[in-house]
Structures are given as C-alpha cells and as structure tokens.
Design a protein around this motif. Structure first.
Motif, PDB file in Angstrom:
ATOM      1  N   GLU A 151      44.698 -33.792  69.826  1.00  0.00           N
ATOM      2  CA  GLU A 151      44.342 -33.925  71.242  1.00  0.00           C
ATOM      3  C   GLU A 151      42.841 -34.128  71.448  1.00  0.00           C
ATOM      4  O   GLU A 151      42.419 -34.646  72.478  1.00  0.00           O
ATOM      5  CB  GLU A 151      44.783 -32.677  72.016  1.00  0.00           C
ATOM      6  N   LEU A 152      42.055 -33.723  70.472  1.00  0.00           N
ATOM      7  CA  LEU A 152      40.601 -33.769  70.632  1.00  0.00           C
ATOM      8  C   LEU A 152      39.943 -34.999  70.021  1.00  0.00           C
ATOM      9  O   LEU A 152      38.967 -35.523  70.561  1.00  0.00           O
ATOM     10  CB  LEU A 152      39.963 -32.523  70.003  1.00  0.00           C
ATOM     11  N   ILE A 153      40.478 -35.437  68.880  1.00  0.00           N
ATOM     12  CA  ILE A 153      39.795 -36.444  68.077  1.00  0.00           C
ATOM     13  C   ILE A 153      40.674 -37.680  67.895  1.00  0.00           C
ATOM     14  O   ILE A 153      41.870 -37.579  67.622  1.00  0.00           O
ATOM     15  CB  ILE A 153      39.427 -35.850  66.698  1.00  0.00           C
ATOM     16  N   GLU A 154      40.078 -38.840  68.051  1.00  0.00           N
ATOM     17  CA  GLU A 154      40.830 -40.093  67.926  1.00  0.00           C
ATOM     18  C   GLU A 154      41.257 -40.372  66.501  1.00  0.00           C
ATOM     19  O   GLU A 154      42.396 -40.778  66.253  1.00  0.00           O
ATOM     20  CB  GLU A 154      39.976 -41.266  68.427  1.00  0.00           C
ATOM     21  N   HIS A 155      40.346 -40.173  65.557  1.00  0.00           N
ATOM     22  CA  HIS A 155      40.629 -40.499  64.162  1.00  0.00           C
ATOM     23  C   HIS A 155      40.440 -39.265  63.287  1.00  0.00           C
ATOM     24  O   HIS A 155      39.460 -38.532  63.443  1.00  0.00           O
ATOM     25  CB  HIS A 155      39.709 -41.625  63.672  1.00  0.00           C
ATOM     26  N   SER A 156      41.349 -39.045  62.379  1.00  0.00           N
ATOM     27  CA  SER A 156      41.298 -37.860  61.528  1.00  0.00           C
ATOM     28  C   SER A 156      40.043 -37.802  60.675  1.00  0.00           C
ATOM     29  O   SER A 156      39.616 -36.726  60.253  1.00  0.00           O
ATOM     30  CB  SER A 156      42.533 -37.816  60.614  1.00  0.00           C
ATOM     31  N   ARG A 157      39.436 -38.953  60.427  1.00  0.00           N
ATOM     32  CA  ARG A 157      38.224 -38.955  59.594  1.00  0.00           C
ATOM     33  C   ARG A 157      36.997 -38.407  60.333  1.00  0.00           C
ATOM     34  O   ARG A 157      35.952 -38.174  59.711  1.00  0.00           O
ATOM     35  CB  ARG A 157      37.935 -40.369  59.094  1.00  0.00           C
ATOM     36  N   GLN A 158      37.111 -38.212  61.633  1.00  0.00           N
ATOM     37  CA  GLN A 158      35.979 -37.678  62.414  1.00  0.00           C
ATOM     38  C   GLN A 158      35.923 -36.158  62.300  1.00  0.00           C
ATOM     39  O   GLN A 158      35.874 -35.441  63.285  1.00  0.00           O
ATOM     40  CB  GLN A 158      36.108 -38.120  63.875  1.00  0.00           C
ATOM     41  N   THR A 159      35.900 -35.664  61.083  1.00  0.00           N
ATOM     42  CA  THR A 159      35.960 -34.225  60.854  1.00  0.00           C
ATOM     43  C   THR A 159      34.759 -33.478  61.420  1.00  0.00           C
ATOM     44  O   THR A 159      34.857 -32.296  61.749  1.00  0.00           O
ATOM     45  CB  THR A 159      36.083 -33.934  59.346  1.00  0.00           C
ATOM     46  N   VAL A 160      33.626 -34.153  61.517  1.00  0.00           N
ATOM     47  CA  VAL A 160      32.428 -33.508  62.033  1.00  0.00           C
ATOM     48  C   VAL A 160      32.625 -33.039  63.473  1.00  0.00           C
ATOM     49  O   VAL A 160      31.913 -32.146  63.951  1.00  0.00           O
ATOM     50  CB  VAL A 160      31.212 -34.465  61.935  1.00  0.00           C
ATOM     51  N   MET A 161      33.594 -33.622  64.167  1.00  0.00           N
ATOM     52  CA  MET A 161      33.833 -33.282  65.573  1.00  0.00           C
ATOM     53  C   MET A 161      34.808 -32.120  65.753  1.00  0.00           C
ATOM     54  O   MET A 161      35.066 -31.696  66.880  1.00  0.00           O
ATOM     55  CB  MET A 161      34.353 -34.501  66.335  1.00  0.00           C
ATOM     56  N   GLN A 162      35.348 -31.598  64.680  1.00  0.00           N
ATOM     57  CA  GLN A 162      36.246 -30.455  64.819  1.00  0.00           C
ATOM     58  C   GLN A 162      35.453 -29.244  65.323  1.00  0.00           C
ATOM     59  O   GLN A 162      34.313 -29.020  64.902  1.00  0.00           O
ATOM     60  CB  GLN A 162      36.923 -30.144  63.484  1.00  0.00           C
ATOM     61  N   PRO A 163      36.028 -28.461  66.209  1.00  0.00           N
ATOM     62  CA  PRO A 163      35.296 -27.329  66.787  1.00  0.00           C
ATOM     63  C   PRO A 163      35.104 -26.179  65.804  1.00  0.00           C
ATOM     64  O   PRO A 163      36.037 -25.809  65.089  1.00  0.00           O
ATOM     65  CB  PRO A 163      36.182 -26.904  67.962  1.00  0.00           C
ATOM     66  N   LEU A 164      33.904 -25.637  65.772  1.00  0.00           N
ATOM     67  CA  LEU A 164      33.669 -24.437  64.977  1.00  0.00           C
ATOM     68  C   LEU A 164      34.449 -23.301  65.634  1.00  0.00           C
ATOM     69  O   LEU A 164      34.296 -23.039  66.834  1.00  0.00           O
ATOM     70  CB  LEU A 164      32.183 -24.087  64.943  1.00  0.00           C
ATOM     71  N   THR A 165      35.281 -22.646  64.849  1.00  0.00           N
ATOM     72  CA  THR A 165      36.186 -21.642  65.419  1.00  0.00           C
ATOM     73  C   THR A 165      36.219 -20.399  64.545  1.00  0.00           C
ATOM     74  O   THR A 165      36.445 -20.478  63.337  1.00  0.00           O
ATOM     75  CB  THR A 165      37.611 -22.224  65.545  1.00  0.00           C
ATOM     76  N   TYR A 166      35.987 -19.268  65.173  1.00  0.00           N
ATOM     77  CA  TYR A 166      36.082 -17.979  64.495  1.00  0.00           C
ATOM     78  C   TYR A 166      37.291 -17.244  65.068  1.00  0.00           C
ATOM     79  O   TYR A 166      37.431 -17.111  66.283  1.00  0.00           O
ATOM     80  CB  TYR A 166      34.809 -17.161  64.691  1.00  0.00           C
ATOM     81  N   VAL A 167      38.169 -16.767  64.187  1.00  0.00           N
ATOM     82  CA  VAL A 167      39.410 -16.102  64.593  1.00  0.00           C
ATOM     83  C   VAL A 167      39.462 -14.710  63.973  1.00  0.00           C
ATOM     84  O   VAL A 167      39.175 -14.552  62.782  1.00  0.00           O
ATOM     85  CB  VAL A 167      40.646 -16.893  64.112  1.00  0.00           C
ATOM     86  N   LEU A 182      32.472 -32.806  54.322  1.00  0.00           N
ATOM     87  CA  LEU A 182      33.233 -33.261  55.485  1.00  0.00           C
ATOM     88  C   LEU A 182      32.807 -32.556  56.763  1.00  0.00           C
ATOM     89  O   LEU A 182      33.118 -33.030  57.862  1.00  0.00           O
ATOM     90  CB  LEU A 182      34.727 -33.055  55.245  1.00  0.00           C
ATOM     91  N   TYR A 183      32.141 -31.422  56.624  1.00  0.00           N
ATOM     92  CA  TYR A 183      31.670 -30.662  57.791  1.00  0.00           C
ATOM     93  C   TYR A 183      30.235 -30.233  57.510  1.00  0.00           C
ATOM     94  O   TYR A 183      29.974 -29.103  57.075  1.00  0.00           O
ATOM     95  CB  TYR A 183      32.574 -29.450  58.025  1.00  0.00           C
ATOM     96  N   PRO A 184      29.286 -31.147  57.700  1.00  0.00           N
ATOM     97  CA  PRO A 184      27.884 -30.947  57.286  1.00  0.00           C
ATOM     98  C   PRO A 184      27.240 -29.646  57.757  1.00  0.00           C
ATOM     99  O   PRO A 184      26.337 -29.136  57.080  1.00  0.00           O
ATOM    100  CB  PRO A 184      27.177 -32.165  57.891  1.00  0.00           C
ATOM    101  N   PHE A 185      27.685 -29.103  58.883  1.00  0.00           N
ATOM    102  CA  PHE A 185      27.087 -27.851  59.355  1.00  0.00           C
ATOM    103  C   PHE A 185      27.182 -26.750  58.297  1.00  0.00           C
ATOM    104  O   PHE A 185      26.304 -25.891  58.191  1.00  0.00           O
ATOM    105  CB  PHE A 185      27.761 -27.383  60.647  1.00  0.00           C
ATOM    106  N   TYR A 186      28.235 -26.760  57.511  1.00  0.00           N
ATOM    107  CA  TYR A 186      28.440 -25.703  56.511  1.00  0.00           C
ATOM    108  C   TYR A 186      27.379 -25.727  55.406  1.00  0.00           C
ATOM    109  O   TYR A 186      27.218 -24.749  54.676  1.00  0.00           O
ATOM    110  CB  TYR A 186      29.823 -25.839  55.882  1.00  0.00           C
ATOM    111  N   LYS A 187      26.645 -26.817  55.272  1.00  0.00           N
ATOM    112  CA  LYS A 187      25.605 -26.882  54.273  1.00  0.00           C
ATOM    113  C   LYS A 187      24.489 -25.882  54.561  1.00  0.00           C
ATOM    114  O   LYS A 187      23.739 -25.481  53.666  1.00  0.00           O
ATOM    115  CB  LYS A 187      25.006 -28.295  54.215  1.00  0.00           C
TER     116      LYS A 187
END
Length: 207
Positions: free
Chosen positions: A83-99, A200-205
């Motif tokens: 629902e959020l992202i057009e293409h699955s390769r746009q992983t950088v746009m996945q929301p940071l989520t703490y559960v 795939l999720y550069p923030f984690y660097k």
C-alpha cells in the motif's frame, strides 16, 4: 535487531536508545544539516504510534506467544508495503518501525505471567514519499489487519507533540519489553523493522 541484544540495564537506557534511533532516522530522511526545529516538525508529521491486537482464537500456548506475535506482525508489515510503495525494490522507503510485546496489566506494573490477551505496541516513522499513500490506505481501512487474520486489529495514532511527547510514547511502548530482557523464557520481546541488510536499507549503516 531487538533491545535484548543491547543488554540495557535500565529502562531509561532503552528509552533513550529508541528515541535517538527515530531522531536519527528523521535527520537521515531530510538533511544531515537540518535545524532541530525542522527535525521536530518532520517527526510530528511522519511518526505514528500503533497497537496491534492478536486474534485470540489463533494464539498458541504460552511459551510460543511472543514468537507468534512477532511473526504475525512481520507478515503484516510486509503486506503493508504494497500500500505504501510502488515497487518492491524501493526498500529505502520502508518505514522504520519498532515493535514491542505487551500483556494485560503492564500499565499498572502488574503484568500477567501467562498472558491471555497479549498485544503489540510500536512506533512507525514513515518515509516522506510514502506518507500520502499511508494516509489514503489508513482512511480506506486497508491497514486494519493482515491477510491470515492472526492480527485482527491495528490502530494508529498520529504523533502531534514535540520531542517531550516522543519520550512519553517511547516509554509507554517499551514498558513491558524491558522487563523481559535476560529472561530465557522469552523469545523476542521487541523487534526493529524492516528486517533488511544495510545495503538495502542504508540508514542501518549508522547503527
């Protein structure tokens, strides 16, 4: 990643870590040189607090409830990306989520030992380019549950306060998971998503 990996001795240490995590992600998403006021505005616009309720009839025995809960939410999160992202390769746009795992009675400092109705609390910081899609999906009630019914209801509350209010909701979210650390009975009291490698999720660097 989960807080149990960090071996926090105090709840305050865990709270500080989660707060700084979301602040750092906000800076990463906008501009490393952003003014603190801009960062605060970004957080107030893109951060959501949520509660996920598990379907009672599908819960396993007590020793497996945490694993079941986290796996159920992981599936919900993956489905949500459609629902959020057009293409699955746009992983950088996945929301940071703490559960974080929670049980009845924890708000009054008397958590149930054998939880009958465990649930999850969490924080989700949307990528700026996905916020409109998220709001549309939320209003259309497309984000209320996952496809297999293991999570029967998810409610979201927009964060509208400042950084002080962020401290409050982080503290509420982690209130029970921190008491579970170091207990061999527990599978995983909390979780950070997306579950991706830094490539795939550069923030984690930066973690």
């Amino acid at each position: 990643m989960n807080l149990a990996d960090k071996s926090f001795r105090l709840r305050e240490e865990a709270q500080s870590y989660v707060e700084n995590l979301f602040r750092s992600k906000a800076v990463f998403d906008i501009n490393p040189e952003s003014d603190p006021a801009i960062v605060e505005h970004h957080i107030s616009k893109h951060l959501y607090f949520f509660t996920a309720h598990l379907k009672y009839k599908m819960l396993p025995n007590s020793s497996s409830k945490q694993e079941y809960a986290m796996n159920a939410f992981r599936k919900y999160y993956i489905e949500m990306q459609r629902e959020l992202i057009e293409h699955s390769r746009q992983t950088v746009m996945q929301p940071l989520t703490y559960v974080a795992y929670d049980v009845e009675g924890s708000r009054y400092n008397s958590p149930a030992i054998d939880a009958q109705i465990p649930h999850l609390h969490g924080l989700m910081l949307l990528h700026p380019k996905t916020r409109d899609n998220f709001v549309r999906a939320l209003e259309a009630k497309m984000l209320t549950k996952n496809s297999d019914g293991s999570i029967e209801k998810v409610t979201f509350e927009a964060h509208r306060g400042g950084l002080e209010d962020l401290s409050r909701i982080v503290d509420y979210t982690i209130k029970h998971s921190t008491t579970l650390q170091g207990n061999n009975y527990n599978f995983q009291p909390d979780m950070l998503l997306p579950d991706l490698k830094p490539k795939l999720y550069p923030f984690y660097k930066s973690l």
